[in-house]
Design a protein around this motif. Structure first.
Motif, PDB file in Angstrom:
ATOM      1  N   ALA A   1       0.822  -1.216   0.000  1.00 20.59           N
ATOM      2  CA  ALA A   1       0.000   0.000   0.000  1.00 20.59           C
ATOM      3  C   ALA A   1       0.853   1.263   0.000  1.00 20.59           C
ATOM      4  CB  ALA A   1      -0.936  -0.002   1.203  1.00 20.59           C
ATOM      5  N   THR A   2       1.877   1.283   0.836  1.00 23.02           N
ATOM      6  CA  THR A   2       2.683   2.496   0.992  1.00 23.02           C
ATOM      7  C   THR A   2       4.025   2.430   0.282  1.00 23.02           C
ATOM      8  OG1 THR A   2       3.785   1.712   3.011  1.00 23.02           O
ATOM      9  CG2 THR A   2       1.638   2.811   3.262  1.00 23.02           C
ATOM     10  N   GLY A   3       4.494   1.229  -0.043  1.00 15.17           N
ATOM     11  CA  GLY A   3       5.816   1.077  -0.626  1.00 15.17           C
ATOM     12  C   GLY A   3       6.933   1.084   0.399  1.00 15.17           C
ATOM     13  N   ALA A   4       6.607   1.220   1.666  1.00 14.18           N
ATOM     14  CA  ALA A   4       7.640   1.248   2.702  1.00 14.18           C
ATOM     15  C   ALA A   4       8.295  -0.119   2.844  1.00 14.18           C
ATOM     16  CB  ALA A   4       7.032   1.673   4.033  1.00 14.18           C
ATOM     17  N   LEU A   5       9.610  -0.111   3.020  1.00 10.64           N
ATOM     18  CA  LEU A   5      10.373  -1.333   3.250  1.00 10.64           C
ATOM     19  C   LEU A   5      10.693  -1.473   4.730  1.00 10.64           C
ATOM     20  CD1 LEU A   5      12.870  -1.190   0.248  1.00 10.64           C
ATOM     21  CD2 LEU A   5      11.102  -2.920   0.598  1.00 10.64           C
ATOM     22  N   ARG A   6      10.584  -2.692   5.233  1.00 10.39           N
ATOM     23  CA  ARG A   6      10.926  -2.991   6.624  1.00 10.39           C
ATOM     24  C   ARG A   6      11.935  -4.132   6.637  1.00 10.39           C
ATOM     25  NH1 ARG A   6       9.266  -7.064   9.573  1.00 10.39           N
ATOM     26  NH2 ARG A   6       7.541  -7.522   8.128  1.00 10.39           N
ATOM     27  N   VAL A   7      13.054  -3.932   7.371  1.00  8.53           N
ATOM     28  CA  VAL A   7      14.076  -4.973   7.445  1.00  8.53           C
ATOM     29  C   VAL A   7      13.545  -6.158   8.231  1.00  8.53           C
ATOM     30  CG1 VAL A   7      16.397  -5.577   8.209  1.00  8.53           C
ATOM     31  CG2 VAL A   7      15.959  -3.314   7.247  1.00  8.53           C
ATOM     32  N   HIS A   8      13.553  -7.323   7.587  1.00 10.86           N
ATOM     33  CA  HIS A   8      13.086  -8.562   8.219  1.00 10.86           C
ATOM     34  C   HIS A   8      14.255  -9.348   8.797  1.00 10.86           C
ATOM     35  CE1 HIS A   8      10.976 -12.398   8.691  1.00 10.86           C
ATOM     36  NE2 HIS A   8      11.954 -12.962   8.003  1.00 10.86           N
ATOM     37  N   SER A   9      15.362  -9.419   8.068  1.00  7.83           N
ATOM     38  CA  SER A   9      16.564 -10.106   8.545  1.00  7.83           C
ATOM     39  C   SER A   9      17.771  -9.507   7.840  1.00  7.83           C
ATOM     40  CB  SER A   9      16.492 -11.616   8.272  1.00  7.83           C
ATOM     41  OG  SER A   9      16.513 -11.889   6.878  1.00  7.83           O
ATOM     42  N   GLU A  10      18.953  -9.756   8.396  1.00  5.68           N
ATOM     43  CA  GLU A  10      20.193  -9.256   7.798  1.00  5.68           C
ATOM     44  C   GLU A  10      21.265 -10.326   7.920  1.00  5.68           C
ATOM     45  OE1 GLU A  10      23.270  -5.415   7.972  1.00  5.68           O
ATOM     46  OE2 GLU A  10      21.477  -5.474   9.242  1.00  5.68           O
ATOM     47  N   ALA A  11      21.910 -10.641   6.798  1.00  5.76           N
ATOM     48  CA  ALA A  11      22.976 -11.642   6.782  1.00  5.76           C
ATOM     49  C   ALA A  11      24.322 -10.940   6.751  1.00  5.76           C
ATOM     50  CB  ALA A  11      22.837 -12.550   5.572  1.00  5.76           C
ATOM     51  N   ALA A  12      25.167 -11.256   7.728  1.00  8.07           N
ATOM     52  CA  ALA A  12      26.515 -10.697   7.771  1.00  8.07           C
ATOM     53  C   ALA A  12      27.444 -11.568   6.928  1.00  8.07           C
ATOM     54  CB  ALA A  12      27.009 -10.641   9.214  1.00  8.07           C
ATOM     55  N   LEU A  13      28.139 -10.933   5.969  1.00  5.50           N
ATOM     56  CA  LEU A  13      29.113 -11.624   5.140  1.00  5.50           C
ATOM     57  C   LEU A  13      30.518 -11.320   5.648  1.00  5.50           C
ATOM     58  CD1 LEU A  13      27.520 -11.070   1.616  1.00  5.50           C
ATOM     59  CD2 LEU A  13      26.993 -12.797   3.344  1.00  5.50           C
ATOM     60  N   THR A  14      31.533 -11.872   4.999  1.00  9.83           N
ATOM     61  CA  THR A  14      32.909 -11.718   5.488  1.00  9.83           C
ATOM     62  C   THR A  14      33.313 -10.247   5.503  1.00  9.83           C
ATOM     63  OG1 THR A  14      33.452 -13.868   4.538  1.00  9.83           O
ATOM     64  CG2 THR A  14      35.288 -12.445   5.172  1.00  9.83           C
ATOM     65  N   PRO A  15      33.801  -9.738   6.636  1.00  7.76           N
ATOM     66  CA  PRO A  15      34.180  -8.326   6.732  1.00  7.76           C
ATOM     67  C   PRO A  15      35.253  -7.948   5.695  1.00  7.76           C
ATOM     68  CG  PRO A  15      34.044  -9.293   8.916  1.00  7.76           C
ATOM     69  CD  PRO A  15      33.921 -10.424   7.940  1.00  7.76           C
ATOM     70  N   GLY A  16      35.031  -6.798   5.058  1.00 10.77           N
ATOM     71  CA  GLY A  16      36.007  -6.272   4.117  1.00 10.77           C
ATOM     72  C   GLY A  16      35.879  -6.768   2.700  1.00 10.77           C
ATOM     73  N   HIS A  17      34.937  -7.666   2.436  1.00  9.06           N
ATOM     74  CA  HIS A  17      34.813  -8.210   1.087  1.00  9.06           C
ATOM     75  C   HIS A  17      33.964  -7.327   0.164  1.00  9.06           C
ATOM     76  CE1 HIS A  17      36.116 -12.649   1.869  1.00  9.06           C
ATOM     77  NE2 HIS A  17      36.987 -11.752   2.285  1.00  9.06           N
ATOM     78  N   GLY A  18      33.112  -6.477   0.718  1.00 11.26           N
ATOM     79  CA  GLY A  18      32.367  -5.525  -0.090  1.00 11.26           C
ATOM     80  C   GLY A  18      31.406  -6.138  -1.080  1.00 11.26           C
ATOM     81  N   PRO A  19      30.329  -6.793  -0.618  1.00 10.48           N
ATOM     82  CA  PRO A  19      29.352  -7.375  -1.546  1.00 10.48           C
ATOM     83  C   PRO A  19      28.739  -6.311  -2.449  1.00 10.48           C
ATOM     84  CG  PRO A  19      28.457  -7.264   0.682  1.00 10.48           C
ATOM     85  CD  PRO A  19      29.909  -6.934   0.791  1.00 10.48           C
ATOM     86  N   ARG A  20      28.605  -6.648  -3.736  1.00  6.96           N
ATOM     87  CA  ARG A  20      28.138  -5.674  -4.729  1.00  6.96           C
ATOM     88  C   ARG A  20      26.821  -6.091  -5.370  1.00  6.96           C
ATOM     89  NH1 ARG A  20      30.546  -1.797  -8.552  1.00  6.96           N
ATOM     90  NH2 ARG A  20      29.429  -1.905 -10.533  1.00  6.96           N
ATOM     91  N   HIS A  21      26.759  -7.308  -5.924  1.00  5.14           N
ATOM     92  CA  HIS A  21      25.557  -7.785  -6.609  1.00  5.14           C
ATOM     93  C   HIS A  21      25.311  -9.241  -6.254  1.00  5.14           C
ATOM     94  CE1 HIS A  21      24.695  -4.841 -10.172  1.00  5.14           C
ATOM     95  NE2 HIS A  21      24.891  -4.203  -9.046  1.00  5.14           N
TER      96      HIS A  21
END
Length: 377
Positions: free
Chosen positions: A206-226
């Motif tokens: 209805a509003t288009g608002a995004l809510r964070v459901h979960s977050e996956a931590a990847l290896t520090p310093g690797h800089g995920p892009r796509h």
């Protein structure tokens, strides 16, 4: 985007480059006029905006037929359902989204660009009746509504990311680089180079608002892009920019969670006299047998086999991208050819894909100054 991607070579906003806007023409469906390709480019470094090209059905060759510079720095493109509307981010300080109607003569702008209330959008996707953009400079994701005729409208709903990473040059703050709905349509995933993480969000229709459901931590310093999903639905592959590695993750669409399980090289880590590798784009074949990654710096396309269920990728080889700094990589709709948008050499190169090995073989190229992205109708 960021220092490796942009390297101080272009301003956040610049004047138009190349040819002027495309004249209007009668709309025609794709099959009647043949397949088209659309190539984005940076107008601030000499690009022509969005180039419309015909696609030879036998050779795959691109022949440019029109350009439009109606939008500054249209660096990433996406087509709506039925190829009725083309959307593009304006990767500028005052980030925006432009919409265009494909016609026989080229592209016709649909109204004025709509601001995303963020700076430096690098990617956009369609999520239901909304457009979502990943805003690199601001470290956020924006959502715009779409009208029945395809036009985007504001104001934008903005979800700001938080966090940082260990690379002091590239990860002082969040840098959202891609945003993509999952195959089930239940979730929207955002990849953040600055925080070394992938966020899974729920979108309010209805509003288009995004809510964070979960977050996956990847290896520090690797800089995920796509990232790209395996067609089996249970895996996704995250391509890292700051290290030439592919992170294999389990994807649970029911729970809405990402679990990293392995890392696979897509290029040498480098050594004495070697150029540093900056991976940029990842593509998975529709049959789930192969994956390809564009790697800037060393300027190659890496070919990766995905045996079995795809959980254990194997780097099988690499070929020259045919130019310099391959920013984007696209598979044609028939999954027979790969197209590399080579930003620094200013061309799009295409490759025939060996159906047995997945290795690309160069077949041709066409000049497109400051090329950034290729999509097909």
């Amino acid at each position: 985007m960021g220092s490796a991607d942009r390297g101080g070579e272009r301003a956040d906003a610049g004047g138009h480059g190349g040819a002027g806007g495309t004249a209007a023409g009668p709309a025609e469906p794709g099959p009647a006029r043949g397949r088209r390709a659309y190539v984005g480019s940076f107008t601030s470094t000499g690009g022509r905006g969005i180039t419309t090209a015909t696609v030879d059905p036998v050779s795959g060759a691109l022949t440019p037929i029109a350009t439009t510079d109606a939008l500054d720095d249209p660096s990433y493109l996406v087509l709506g359902a039925g190829a009725a509307t083309l959307y593009a981010v304006s990767e500028t300080k005052r980030g925006a989204v432009g919409a265009f109607r494909p016609t026989a003569a080229g592209l016709v702008p649909l109204g004025s660009p709509v601001v995303v209330d963020a700076s430096g959008p690098t990617h956009l996707s369609l999520a239901g009746d909304h457009l979502v953009t990943a805003n690199y400079t601001s470290g956020s994701v924006s959502t715009l509504a779409r009208a029945a005729d395809g036009r985007p409208s504001g104001p934008a709903s903005v979800l700001r990311h938080h966090g940082s990473g260990p690379d002091v040059d590239r990860q002082r703050e969040p840098h959202a680089h891609q945003v993509l709905p999952d195959p089930s349509g239940r979730w929207v995933l955002s990849v953040d180079l600055g925080t070394d993480s992938v966020r899974v969000c729920a979108l309010d229709p209805a509003t288009g608002a995004l809510r964070v459901h979960s977050e996956a931590a990847l290896t520090p310093g690797h800089g995920p892009r796509h990232l790209a999903f395996h067609p089996g639905g249970a895996l996704l592959y995250v391509l890292n920019e700051l290290r030439p590695l592919l992170t294999v993750c389990r994807w649970d669409a029911t729970a809405g969670t990402v679990e990293p399980v392995a890392e696979v090289p897509v290029a040498p880590e480098g050594g004495s006299g070697a150029a540093r590798a900056y991976p940029s784009a990842v593509v998975v074949s529709p049959d789930g047998r192969f994956l390809w990654a564009a790697v800037r710096g060393i300027d190659v396309i890496a070919a990766v086999a995905l045996p079995g269920d795809g959980a254990h990728p194997q780097l099988t080889g690499s070929v020259s991208c045919g130019g310099r700094w391959p920013r984007d990589l696209a598979l044609d709709p028939a999954a027979r050819r790969l197209y590399a948008a080579n930003e620094h050499s200013g061309d799009v190169t295409w490759f025939d894909v060996d159906p047995l090995t997945g290795l690309p073989r160069r077949a041709g190229s066409v000049p497109v100054p400051a090329a950034t992205c290729v999509v097909f109708d």
